[in-house]
Scaffold this motif. Structure first.
Motif, PDB file in Angstrom:
ATOM      1  N   LEU A 285       0.873  -1.205  -0.294  1.00 31.07           N
ATOM      2  CA  LEU A 285       0.017   0.057  -0.108  1.00 31.07           C
ATOM      3  C   LEU A 285       0.756   1.241  -0.058  1.00 31.07           C
ATOM      4  O   LEU A 285       0.236   2.463  -0.232  1.00 31.07           O
ATOM      5  CB  LEU A 285      -0.939   0.177   1.303  1.00 31.07           C
ATOM      6  CG  LEU A 285      -2.010  -1.148   1.229  1.00 31.07           C
ATOM      7  CD1 LEU A 285      -2.932  -0.970   2.715  1.00 31.07           C
ATOM      8  CD2 LEU A 285      -3.044  -0.939   0.015  1.00 31.07           C
ATOM      9  N   THR A 287       3.083   2.643  -2.064  1.00 31.29           N
ATOM     10  CA  THR A 287       3.044   3.658  -3.389  1.00 31.29           C
ATOM     11  C   THR A 287       1.586   4.042  -3.619  1.00 31.29           C
ATOM     12  O   THR A 287       1.471   5.263  -3.910  1.00 31.29           O
ATOM     13  CB  THR A 287       3.721   2.688  -4.503  1.00 31.29           C
ATOM     14  OG1 THR A 287       4.918   2.687  -4.153  1.00 31.29           O
ATOM     15  CG2 THR A 287       3.381   3.827  -5.714  1.00 31.29           C
ATOM     16  N   PRO A 288       0.471   3.334  -3.593  1.00 32.13           N
ATOM     17  CA  PRO A 288      -0.680   3.831  -3.902  1.00 32.13           C
ATOM     18  C   PRO A 288      -1.286   4.946  -2.668  1.00 32.13           C
ATOM     19  O   PRO A 288      -1.794   6.031  -3.274  1.00 32.13           O
ATOM     20  CB  PRO A 288      -1.679   2.556  -3.850  1.00 32.13           C
ATOM     21  CG  PRO A 288      -0.939   1.313  -3.994  1.00 32.13           C
ATOM     22  CD  PRO A 288       0.674   1.883  -3.496  1.00 32.13           C
ATOM     23  N   VAL A 289      -0.844   4.782  -1.499  1.00 32.57           N
ATOM     24  CA  VAL A 289      -1.387   5.745  -0.317  1.00 32.57           C
ATOM     25  C   VAL A 289      -0.590   7.088  -0.750  1.00 32.57           C
ATOM     26  O   VAL A 289      -1.171   8.029  -0.638  1.00 32.57           O
ATOM     27  CB  VAL A 289      -1.060   5.075   0.824  1.00 32.57           C
ATOM     28  CG1 VAL A 289      -1.321   6.238   2.005  1.00 32.57           C
ATOM     29  CG2 VAL A 289      -2.023   4.076   1.207  1.00 32.57           C
ATOM     30  N   GLU A 290       0.565   7.062  -1.322  1.00 37.66           N
ATOM     31  CA  GLU A 290       1.579   8.118  -1.451  1.00 37.66           C
ATOM     32  C   GLU A 290       1.102   8.873  -2.616  1.00 37.66           C
ATOM     33  O   GLU A 290       0.925  10.136  -2.650  1.00 37.66           O
ATOM     34  CB  GLU A 290       2.921   7.603  -1.557  1.00 37.66           C
ATOM     35  CG  GLU A 290       3.946   8.683  -1.507  1.00 37.66           C
ATOM     36  CD  GLU A 290       5.500   8.229  -1.788  1.00 37.66           C
ATOM     37  OE1 GLU A 290       6.199   8.746  -0.916  1.00 37.66           O
ATOM     38  OE2 GLU A 290       5.592   7.490  -2.837  1.00 37.66           O
ATOM     39  N   HIS A 291       0.664   7.958  -3.735  1.00 38.46           N
ATOM     40  CA  HIS A 291       0.167   8.671  -4.895  1.00 38.46           C
ATOM     41  C   HIS A 291      -1.269   9.288  -4.476  1.00 38.46           C
ATOM     42  O   HIS A 291      -1.631  10.350  -4.940  1.00 38.46           O
ATOM     43  CB  HIS A 291      -0.190   8.031  -6.028  1.00 38.46           C
ATOM     44  CG  HIS A 291       1.426   7.607  -6.418  1.00 38.46           C
ATOM     45  ND1 HIS A 291       1.566   6.261  -7.196  1.00 38.46           N
ATOM     46  CD2 HIS A 291       2.340   7.874  -6.435  1.00 38.46           C
ATOM     47  CE1 HIS A 291       2.779   6.244  -7.875  1.00 38.46           C
ATOM     48  NE2 HIS A 291       3.362   7.216  -7.180  1.00 38.46           N
ATOM     49  N   TRP A 292      -2.008   8.789  -3.875  1.00 34.94           N
ATOM     50  CA  TRP A 292      -3.341   9.358  -3.290  1.00 34.94           C
ATOM     51  C   TRP A 292      -3.110  10.491  -2.747  1.00 34.94           C
ATOM     52  O   TRP A 292      -3.775  11.528  -2.836  1.00 34.94           O
ATOM     53  CB  TRP A 292      -3.870   8.497  -2.499  1.00 34.94           C
ATOM     54  CG  TRP A 292      -5.664   8.676  -2.473  1.00 34.94           C
ATOM     55  CD1 TRP A 292      -6.739   8.924  -3.124  1.00 34.94           C
ATOM     56  CD2 TRP A 292      -5.784   9.165  -1.138  1.00 34.94           C
ATOM     57  NE1 TRP A 292      -7.700   9.440  -2.247  1.00 34.94           N
ATOM     58  CE2 TRP A 292      -7.321   9.764  -0.892  1.00 34.94           C
ATOM     59  CE3 TRP A 292      -5.335   9.384   0.115  1.00 34.94           C
ATOM     60  CZ2 TRP A 292      -8.071  10.039  -0.063  1.00 34.94           C
ATOM     61  CZ3 TRP A 292      -6.028  10.041   1.240  1.00 34.94           C
ATOM     62  CH2 TRP A 292      -7.192  10.445   1.078  1.00 34.94           C
ATOM     63  N   LEU A 293      -2.295  10.463  -1.514  1.00 33.98           N
ATOM     64  CA  LEU A 293      -2.066  11.815  -0.967  1.00 33.98           C
ATOM     65  C   LEU A 293      -1.636  12.821  -1.590  1.00 33.98           C
ATOM     66  O   LEU A 293      -1.816  14.144  -1.540  1.00 33.98           O
ATOM     67  CB  LEU A 293      -1.194  11.445   0.262  1.00 33.98           C
ATOM     68  CG  LEU A 293      -1.847  10.620   1.469  1.00 33.98           C
ATOM     69  CD1 LEU A 293      -0.790  10.164   2.333  1.00 33.98           C
ATOM     70  CD2 LEU A 293      -3.028  11.358   2.183  1.00 33.98           C
ATOM     71  N   LYS A 294      -0.662  12.677  -2.661  1.00 36.58           N
ATOM     72  CA  LYS A 294       0.130  13.814  -3.419  1.00 36.58           C
ATOM     73  C   LYS A 294      -1.141  14.262  -4.467  1.00 36.58           C
ATOM     74  O   LYS A 294      -1.240  15.495  -4.514  1.00 36.58           O
ATOM     75  CB  LYS A 294       0.975  13.004  -4.286  1.00 36.58           C
ATOM     76  CG  LYS A 294       1.768  13.857  -5.308  1.00 36.58           C
ATOM     77  CD  LYS A 294       2.982  13.432  -5.975  1.00 36.58           C
ATOM     78  CE  LYS A 294       3.543  14.327  -6.923  1.00 36.58           C
ATOM     79  NZ  LYS A 294       4.873  13.834  -7.445  1.00 36.58           N
ATOM     80  N   ASN A 295      -1.925  13.464  -4.898  1.00 33.52           N
ATOM     81  CA  ASN A 295      -2.832  13.939  -6.020  1.00 33.52           C
ATOM     82  C   ASN A 295      -4.043  14.578  -4.849  1.00 33.52           C
ATOM     83  O   ASN A 295      -4.443  15.749  -5.633  1.00 33.52           O
ATOM     84  CB  ASN A 295      -3.636  12.570  -6.597  1.00 33.52           C
ATOM     85  CG  ASN A 295      -2.760  12.102  -7.396  1.00 33.52           C
ATOM     86  OD1 ASN A 295      -1.968  12.439  -7.901  1.00 33.52           O
ATOM     87  ND2 ASN A 295      -3.161  10.590  -7.944  1.00 33.52           N
ATOM     88  N   LYS A 296      -4.258  14.355  -3.817  1.00 28.97           N
ATOM     89  CA  LYS A 296      -5.014  15.214  -2.849  1.00 28.97           C
ATOM     90  C   LYS A 296      -4.645  16.404  -2.559  1.00 28.97           C
ATOM     91  O   LYS A 296      -5.364  17.329  -2.765  1.00 28.97           O
ATOM     92  CB  LYS A 296      -5.647  14.173  -1.692  1.00 28.97           C
ATOM     93  CG  LYS A 296      -6.673  14.955  -0.660  1.00 28.97           C
ATOM     94  CD  LYS A 296      -6.567  14.237   0.436  1.00 28.97           C
ATOM     95  CE  LYS A 296      -7.559  14.821   1.429  1.00 28.97           C
ATOM     96  NZ  LYS A 296      -7.786  14.025   2.651  1.00 28.97           N
ATOM     97  N   ARG A 299      -5.091  18.558  -5.727  1.00 30.04           N
ATOM     98  CA  ARG A 299      -6.416  19.139  -6.047  1.00 30.04           C
ATOM     99  C   ARG A 299      -6.811  20.161  -5.131  1.00 30.04           C
ATOM    100  O   ARG A 299      -7.616  21.221  -5.389  1.00 30.04           O
ATOM    101  CB  ARG A 299      -7.382  17.889  -5.940  1.00 30.04           C
ATOM    102  CG  ARG A 299      -7.315  17.008  -7.072  1.00 30.04           C
ATOM    103  CD  ARG A 299      -8.632  15.832  -6.918  1.00 30.04           C
ATOM    104  NE  ARG A 299      -8.630  15.117  -5.631  1.00 30.04           N
ATOM    105  CZ  ARG A 299      -8.027  14.079  -5.434  1.00 30.04           C
ATOM    106  NH1 ARG A 299      -7.295  13.366  -6.477  1.00 30.04           N
ATOM    107  NH2 ARG A 299      -8.003  13.481  -4.194  1.00 30.04           N
TER     108      ARG A 299
END
Length: 303
Positions: A285, A287-296, A299
């Protein structure tokens, strides 16, 4: 996952299945090798088994060495290559010693902590930037280690030290490999095979236990399984992205647990399964969590 599969072209889907097949074959062969190492570990020292394994590999790649002799002759930075091989030799010897002393599934699960150790090493030794979420998930992963090992119940012994030694020196070898990123891949592989054979030959000779003719085929088979398994692993990762194959790789604990149960009457405990699951989840998890927080965050900046 279903959406991702539908969005991929048909050729890529076939490649994914093919790569998964190669990876599962690799895990099957390596699990058999590990079981054989465990069975022979009470008779032969770990470093002797590592030497014999590498010797079989050396004989297998000898024609390739002749073909690339010019590149090997022009090899630069030999000291860094030797350091890498030394780390690998120590890691592999520790790994074989751990398999001889501990349940197969436990050694496999401890091996899952290598990405966690590597994360810290990459930050300190290579200067790589590590996000706070990765540090947090790493800390959670080590909670999984505590659950898995049950420090209040499992006595610390040479086997556990060897298992974590394998993780530590294995991570150091990865760091050293990154420092040699500009080197030719074939040269790295050949130097590793030759270096592993030479570096383990002297300590193996010091503790050598004579091998009977009856034992020779199984000892040779350990080396063959390791080499064929490495070929299958390369075939898998040459055809597909590592991020898609990584979750499949964690199935190795099922292979190890089944082999331990069949051949050595080892039954994985509930704490081992729960701890291993925590380690796997924190690794997968990250990498996916890191990308999700970055995209959040992006935005929020745009809004």
């Amino acid at each position: 996952m279903a959406v991702e599969d539908e969005s991929r072209p048909a050729g890529s889907a076939v490649s994914l299945w093919s790569s998964a097949g190669w990876l599962l074959l690799d895990m099957s062969l390596v699990t058999v090798m590990q079981a054989m190492v465990k069975a022979k570990g009470d008779i032969y020292p770990a470093v002797q088994l590592v030497f014999l394994r590498s010797l079989v590999g050396f004989l297998g790649v000898a024609p390739l060495m002749w073909r690339h002799r010019a590149k090997l002759a022009q090899l630069s930075n030999i000291r860094s290559h030797l350091v890498r091989v030394a780390f690998n030799s120590t890691a592999l010897t520790c790994n074989f010693a751990a398999f001889a002393a501990l349940p197969l599934a436990l050694v496999t699960a401890i091996g899952y902590t290598r990405p966690l150790i590597l994360l810290a090493m990459a930050a300190v030794l290579l200067g790589e930037r590590v996000s706070r979420i990765r540090y947090a998930l790493t800390a959670l992963g080590f909670v999984g280690v505590i659950v898995m090992l049950r420090p209040d119940e499992i006595p610390w012994n040479v086997g556990l030290l060897a298992a974590f030694g394998s993780v530590f020196f294995g991570a150091l070898s990865v760091v050293q490999t990154r420092r040699l990123a500009g080197e030719d891949t074939v040269v790295l592989m050949l130097f590793y095979t030759v270096g592993l054979t030479l570096l383990t030959s002297i300590p193996a000779a010091l503790v050598w236990v004579p091998i009977s003719w009856a034992e020779a085929p199984s000892i040779i088979l350990i080396g063959i399984l390791a080499q064929v398994g490495q070929y299958c692993w390369l075939q898998a990762y040459q055809k597909q992205e590592a991020r898609l194959l990584a979750p499949i790789g964690y199935l190795s604990i099922i292979f190890s647990g089944f082999a331990g149960w069949i051949y050595f009457d080892e039954v994985p405990s509930l704490s081992l399964c729960l701890g291993a699951a925590v380690i796997v989840l924190t690794t997968v998890l990250a990498t996916p969590v890191e990308h999700w927080l970055k995209n959040k965050a992006q935005r929020q900046d745009l809004s």
